[in-house]
Write an enzyme that holds these catalytic residues in place. Structure first.
Site, mmCIF file in Angstrom:
data_model
loop_
_atom_site.group_PDB
_atom_site.id
_atom_site.type_symbol
_atom_site.label_atom_id
_atom_site.label_comp_id
_atom_site.label_asym_id
_atom_site.label_seq_id
_atom_site.Cartn_x
_atom_site.Cartn_y
_atom_site.Cartn_z
ATOM 1 C CB SER A 1 58.937 48.171 44.900
ATOM 2 O OG SER A 1 58.564 47.037 44.157
ATOM 3 C CE LYS B 1 57.714 43.228 49.720
ATOM 4 N NZ LYS B 1 58.529 44.385 49.305
ATOM 5 C CB SER C 1 53.300 43.729 47.982
ATOM 6 O OG SER C 1 54.618 43.540 48.426
ATOM 7 N N GLY D 1 53.948 41.796 52.570
ATOM 8 C CA GLY D 1 54.668 42.811 51.819
ATOM 9 C C GLY D 1 54.389 44.226 52.255
#
Lengths: 306, 306, 306, 306
Positions: free
Chosen positions: A56, A175, A177, A201
């Site tokens: 991201s 991961k 987040s 994350g």
């Protein structure tokens, strides 16, 4: 200190810190490969476990597929082989995700980081997501790391889907987040017999994630404060929890400033202060206002980093 | 009946019903242009104001840019010139949206339907969205219709952004799928002096939208029940509110079944029952289970449509 | 191990585990004081720091003000003076909260646990909440502990309000049930110079909260598994993080089962299995179905507690 | 115009506008019965169908049970018998709700308006809410009106619960403040064979609610602009939809200002401008700042009401 995990030896040891690289753009918002390489040279001395490209933080939704591949190739060329390279290869459709994952593998990625598809989130049931990831994992020449980031996708990969997918031999981790530390602890616990590792994350809950058994972290803040994050990781691994806590505490506000509060424009601004190339984001992400820059600076200066 | 609106003559009269076309795929999930054309022939006798291609219902996030253009070209060839063709051209980045919008115009779209970018929703402030849409509207050879669909994007185009953008000469309306009828009424009211039209984004609140002053509707259900929706529109325009209400009431449950409840897989299943080609969706959208098919059928049979 | 906190000596040391007592009801849903006393006798041998009465777990919204006072008085009589007694005294209006807090103090509470008012949540700005708590703290003869429980109130006490209120001499801590470990760490950090302690509001994130510097926990699960929770607390304080982690992992699922998943009816059912009186809840809280009882049991048996 | 509804004759005709009375307080935040009576005298000339006391707008969570009864008695004495009096009698527990409903009936309420219990919202399943309302309806000497107000309770009374409860002979309607016009239309449709009426819970969607078949409205704004709201109702009933629409449009912003935007403090401020007693709210609801007062005034002046 942390004990040896009771499960099997991992296929690929994800233990450590990974910066999800920001993608440098020129003033005209074209990918600036020279600046990317310059940043990589600066990161080379930091004991990262590896790098993530096109997460991201890398503005991947703003890059065309060919740009995603070129960024990956550029980083692969610059990165020593003993550093892992994780590549974001998630797309909305299963088919496009498979194709990009295969291309990423061919271009040198060590593992694929696959975000949950999310546009039709009402239809993204646990079963649909298990099918999606299974198909990707079957087709992928490299191991797959799941990626749940509800702040962007509006969707949390359901716990039961994570536990099912953890049993797939080509799915090696997640991961996470979302920052729900109870969930992170439970994922660690319920996958302890699997070849499966959990990565925090965000730097905001890195220590807590280590405390409940995570293996590492993919932290946007590592673009800026990579060395302190590696130090925090080291303190956690050695069981120096008190020092770790003091360091963690100083990192929360800078982290919030470059993620939730000011996002990638904030991160890129802060990178400039720490000797990296930040530069502009692609629109519609916009540069900070002067007042926002001041507030951002305060988050670093009040905690002693600037 | 409805009075003449007090504002200026519209650049492009959007008054009426638009089906947002489902994109037909073959068993191998390739775009099936022959079936697309066959569906268009069946729609030709229904008094739609026009068609929308590559809206959410068209699975646009699952199509590559070249597929999006080919679908548009195919529909343009089949569509008489007096029917409007609106093309979904929204992407995450401003630059990609501009490029696709220009290409769509060249390929024959009459207007561009531009969804809000949403992945970095925390950064999609009203100001950022105004800049995004303004840049697109400036660059677009065809008028722009805003598109707010919070169920998919997790983001509602803020009212103040709508009102600002309504003043731009190349922004001619909004498709609002959020269903907040108070907001819809307020948008109509506050843009009454502008060349700006409001389209209801779902059949569930079509009558109510007409009642508060909307100009038309872009309704997924029109892929299945196009004629009754045009009839509902006509009753509203003529002021036959009681008959309209009875018809509206019978459409709520079928509409919910092919949108919120079962999504595009449900819509495509129902299309089969009404003489259209439905076919599969692209993964990760999955076909309904037999129990879901039964429930879907019930929504149409209990209301007398099957 | 944990270091001495750098701040001032606390007015009242909240370090340790507090069960938020379930309120026993008879078959007719009247408060059953005899069973309450019997439960207290069983809890007496567990090294709790103290007890909370009339928290969310105590079904306080279902008790009349006079019942709230009687329950408190009953517990005070039974509790040795060296155990702290925290009493939930929050009401929607400031005035009623002040009155009940004063009455609770007169009836023997050592501190008041004051939940955020929430019905008019749209108006509960940080400023409004600071005024509310300040007025209560000024009027209260006993120290005040803030209580943020978004799952019930739909409202998180804003960080800035917490930090402002932490400076008030009669506000000594917060029970935070939201589970956002980043926030918990930040609250610890930003109040380190104050007489202010942070209590984890659930057993699911108890270890993580200790890891980031919390002082203790108010955990519904302690009604059932009080001794293991005190053991977890002790391991954390001694710095035995690996053992702590293993214990924490085994507590997550039972905890989820008696909180989020099955709520107070689940907690009361589980209490029966561990030698306590559980009994019915007041309506509209309803007993579990047999299938739910089985699932609940599974959460305890699969983790070795049953 | 609107046709005769196809269902049975209602037990109690709720057709029309009801202001949910604001409760006047003195400077010391005590109920000011003299000002309440004065307001009632001013309302007497407005063709309301009746009044609601102790709805959300009446600050009922800030009133003790005896105050709730006294306010009701005061209003009953002042209200002609041909005006309906609906009394908010909802509490968190079923038992307390039953008791207060019975007392309200004895004190002269014509119907009870019963809000959903919400503190343990995770446990408030459709089944739990059906049992709660059924028990209240069984015990109540007066008809029960359901009350769903998600902005305050964080909970929407599920559609299936509404439809089940609509079949109970002592449940005669619902006040729906959620504003989901599709749902409102569906409730009207699915209960058309029942003795059940739907009241819009806000002036913002009053016209739209009439358009889909609602019977009336309980609108906070009616404390201020009662006559225009009754006029809007009359226009809808007569089928003068265009005039209705123009009036509706002018009411949206004032309505938003005294509900979502500024809440009860805003409403009470506006009441002062229109010749009513507004006065303070109970804390923690706080008076508006001067800047907020200006913004509030703008919402009324820009639409021609001031």
């Amino acid at each position: 200190g942390l004990s040896t995990p009771p499960g099997p030896e991992p296929t690929l040891d994800l233990g450590g810190i990974f910066p999800p690289l920001a993608t440098p753009f020129s003033a005209l918002q074209e990918v600036d490969y020279a600046q990317l390489e310059a940043n990589l040279r600066r990161y080379a001395s930091i004991p990262f476990r590896g790098l993530v490209v096109l997460g991201s933080t890398g503005e991947y939704p703003y890059l065309a597929p060919h740009e995603r591949l070129e960024v990956l190739s550029c980083v692969r060329r610059a990165l020593p082989r003993d550093r892992l390279l994780l590549a974001g290869s998630g797309c909305e459709s299963t088919q496009a995700t498979v194709e990009l994952t295969v291309s990423m593998a061919e271009a040198g990625a060590d593992a694929a980081l696959v975000v949950t598809p999310c546009y039709y989130r009402g239809a993204m049931s646990s079963a649909a997501l298990v099918r999606h990831y299974t198909e990707v994992a079957e087709a992928s020449p490299i191991p797959v790391v799941l990626y749940s980031v509800p702040a962007n996708t509006g969707l949390e990969l359901p716990l039961e889907a994570v536990l099912t997918l953890a049993q797939h031999p080509n799915v090696i981790g997640i991961k996470d987040s979302g920052g729900d530390i109870t969930r992170i602890g439970l994922i660690v616990h319920k996958t302890r017999q699997e070849d499966f590792q959990v990565l925090a994350g965000s730097a905001g809950f890195l220590l807590a994630s280590y405390a409940v058994g995570a293996s590492g972290g993919v932290c946007a803040l590592a673009n800026v404060l990579g060395a302190p994050l590696c130090q925090l990781e080291s303190l956690c691994r050695q069981g120096c929890w008190q020092e770790a806590r003091e360091l963690q505490h100083r990192l929360i506000e800078p982290n919030a400033a470059v993620t939730r509060r000011f996002g990638i424009p904030g991160l890129k601004q802060a990178m400039e202060w720490f000797g990296y190339y930040g530069g502009p984001c692609r629109a519609p992400l916009a540069p900070l206002s002067p007042a926002q820059v001041e507030e951002l600076r305060g988050a670093f200066s009040s905690t002693g980093w600037l």
